[in-house]
Design an enzyme around this catalytic site. Structure first.
Site, PDB file in Angstrom:
ATOM      1  N   GLU A  36     -19.297  50.164 -29.917  1.00 32.90           N
ATOM      2  CA  GLU A  36     -17.963  49.623 -29.671  1.00 32.90           C
ATOM      3  C   GLU A  36     -17.987  48.120 -29.445  1.00 32.90           C
ATOM      4  OE1 GLU A  36     -15.297  51.003 -30.299  1.00 32.90           O
ATOM      5  OE2 GLU A  36     -15.866  53.104 -30.403  1.00 32.90           O
ATOM      6  N   LEU A  79     -23.937  38.073 -36.515  1.00 32.52           N
ATOM      7  CA  LEU A  79     -22.845  39.016 -36.224  1.00 32.52           C
ATOM      8  C   LEU A  79     -21.639  38.308 -35.606  1.00 32.52           C
ATOM      9  CD1 LEU A  79     -22.354  42.027 -36.591  1.00 32.52           C
ATOM     10  CD2 LEU A  79     -23.365  42.429 -34.352  1.00 32.52           C
ATOM     11  N   GLY A  80     -21.900  37.172 -34.936  1.00 30.50           N
ATOM     12  CA  GLY A  80     -20.799  36.397 -34.380  1.00 30.50           C
ATOM     13  C   GLY A  80     -20.376  36.827 -32.983  1.00 30.50           C
ATOM     14  N   TYR A 119      -9.489  48.336 -24.515  1.00 26.78           N
ATOM     15  CA  TYR A 119      -9.868  49.097 -25.713  1.00 26.78           C
ATOM     16  C   TYR A 119     -11.237  49.765 -25.551  1.00 26.78           C
ATOM     17  CZ  TYR A 119     -12.117  50.417 -29.882  1.00 26.78           C
ATOM     18  OH  TYR A 119     -12.840  51.168 -30.764  1.00 26.78           O
ATOM     19  N   ASP A 137      -6.659  49.592 -30.653  1.00 23.61           N
ATOM     20  CA  ASP A 137      -7.179  48.404 -31.327  1.00 23.61           C
ATOM     21  C   ASP A 137      -6.195  47.975 -32.420  1.00 23.61           C
ATOM     22  OD1 ASP A 137      -7.413  50.347 -33.209  1.00 23.61           O
ATOM     23  OD2 ASP A 137      -9.405  49.756 -33.873  1.00 23.61           O
ATOM     24  N   CYS A 202      -1.760  60.345 -46.687  1.00 21.20           N
ATOM     25  CA  CYS A 202      -1.642  60.218 -45.234  1.00 21.20           C
ATOM     26  C   CYS A 202      -1.159  61.522 -44.604  1.00 21.20           C
ATOM     27  CB  CYS A 202      -0.680  59.090 -44.878  1.00 21.20           C
ATOM     28  SG  CYS A 202      -0.430  58.918 -43.093  1.00 21.20           S
TER      29      CYS A 202
END
Length: 350
Positions: A36, A79-80, A119, A137, A202
């Site tokens: 996560e 990855l930042g 989150y 999110d 959907c």
DNA sequence: AAGACGGGGTA
DNA sequence: TACCCAGTCTT
């Protein structure tokens, strides 16, 4: 439309269509937590390899708590949002100190850990512990804003808080983790951003207000973001034999704690570069241009011009704040962000 | 409430 | 290009 009606179709759809992702194989609290954090503002495809490598090196909370910072940043290199991994280590230390090495099965305690907001606390609580907490999110906000055809700005925290309340009220007691993941999975694979949503497959299309009115692409609404500022920089590839100079960035701010090639603000002429190199107590022998490069961050752009400067050999491995490294060390040891990738090749070649 | 904080995929 | 991503923290 009662939001509660989405739960059954979503859960059925999810069981049949969920992707086989590495962190879904063995969803221990540690695994869910690591995944996560990596997934914050980062796509699934980008995370997969980092996740596998990270767990191979740091299989548990105690390993994470004890990891040296350079190794930690190296595992995150590219990855930042590097504060994510620093905060994760802080949290790991707290978990070892306060909770005997195990993440507590308690939403409020999880939320209180560094790097964990509403989150991530909801995701870990529901997926790893089966607690009835929402995980809202960007995917979920998009899906819900379309289903309800709600035109409020989803970037406002008031909107997010309300969605969290509404979802908590309709979540199934027995499968909160699957429910949260079904909403995110739908947003990631069906109710996708920029581009055509796949409404024909959907599971909740018959409940979707935007679908009914043909306005799916009008949602979610978001406030326009402001323009990036531009920074001009001069990047130095200071070469001493087979080695090049790098230095460590400050431990706060952009790319904190990572390594970079020596650089200065503005575009310098060759003469100014030579002068700057001498001020570093080095003797320049030769200088040539090393090309231009641009790197775009979310809030700033770097427009860079480079120079290769060969210097007379120094005894010192360190000269001031500079550190001279060879090709092998650059690959294995020092985390250097992607912003310098155009120049990194000057040490990785030859 | 707004800004800082990465990097890459996609239309 | 511009947008967006399984967001959080600081100001």
């Amino acid at each position: 439309m009662k939001l509660e009606q989405i739960t059954e179709p979503l859960l059925s759809w999810y069981e049949k269509n969920k992707r086989d992702l590495p962190w879904r194989r063995e969803p221990t609290p540690y695994h869910v937590w690591v995944s996560e954090i990596m997934l914050q503002q980062t796509r699934v495809e980008a995370v997969k390899d980092y996740y596998r490598r990270f767990l191979a090196e740091l299989p548990g909370t105690r390993d994470l708590a004890a990891c040296p910072e350079n190794k930690l940043l190296k595992l995150w290199e590219g990855l930042g949002y590097y504060n994510r991994v620093k905060n994760m280590q802080k949290a790991a230390k707290e978990i070892v100190e306060e909770y005997g090495g195990n993440i507590p099965p308690d939403y409020e305690k999880i939320l209180a850990l560094p790097g964990i907001g509403s989150y991530t606390a909801g995701a870990v609580s529901s997926i790893a512990f089966g607690l009835k907490k929402p995980a809202v999110d960007g995917n979920v906000l998009r899906v819900i804003s379309r289903i309800t055809e709600n035109g409020e700005d989803i970037l406002k925290q008031s909107v997010k808080r309300r969605v969290e309340q509404e979802l908590e009220a309709v979540m199934p007691e027995d499968r909160p983790g699957a429910f949260n993941q079904s909403l995110m999975e739908l947003g990631a694979t069906v109710c996708i951003p920029n581009g055509m949503a796949k409404c024909d497959v959907c599971p909740v299309r018959h409940l979707c207000s935007a679908r009914a009115h043909g306005t799916v692409l009008d949602y979610p609404k978001k406030a326009a973001k402001k323009q990036r500022r531009i920074e001009e920089k001069t990047v130095l590839l200071i070469q001493n034999g087979q080695e090049y100079a790098i230095c460590k960035r400050p431990d706060k701010g952009l790319l904190a704690g990572l390594y970079e090639f020596p650089n200065m603000e503005g575009w310098l002429t060759q003469e100014e570069v030579l002068k700057a190199v001498e001020e570093l107590k080095l003797m320049p022998l030769h200088i040539r241009a090393a090309g231009e490069a641009k790197h775009i961050f979310s809030h700033v752009e770097w427009h860079m011009k480079g120079y290769v400067v060969k210097v007379a050999s120094t005894e010192e491995k360190k000269a001031g704040s500079l550190l001279f490294i060879n090709k092998k060390e650059s690959k294995g040891k020092y985390p250097i962000p992607s912003a310098f990738s155009a120049y990194r090749k000057y040490i990785e070649e030859d």
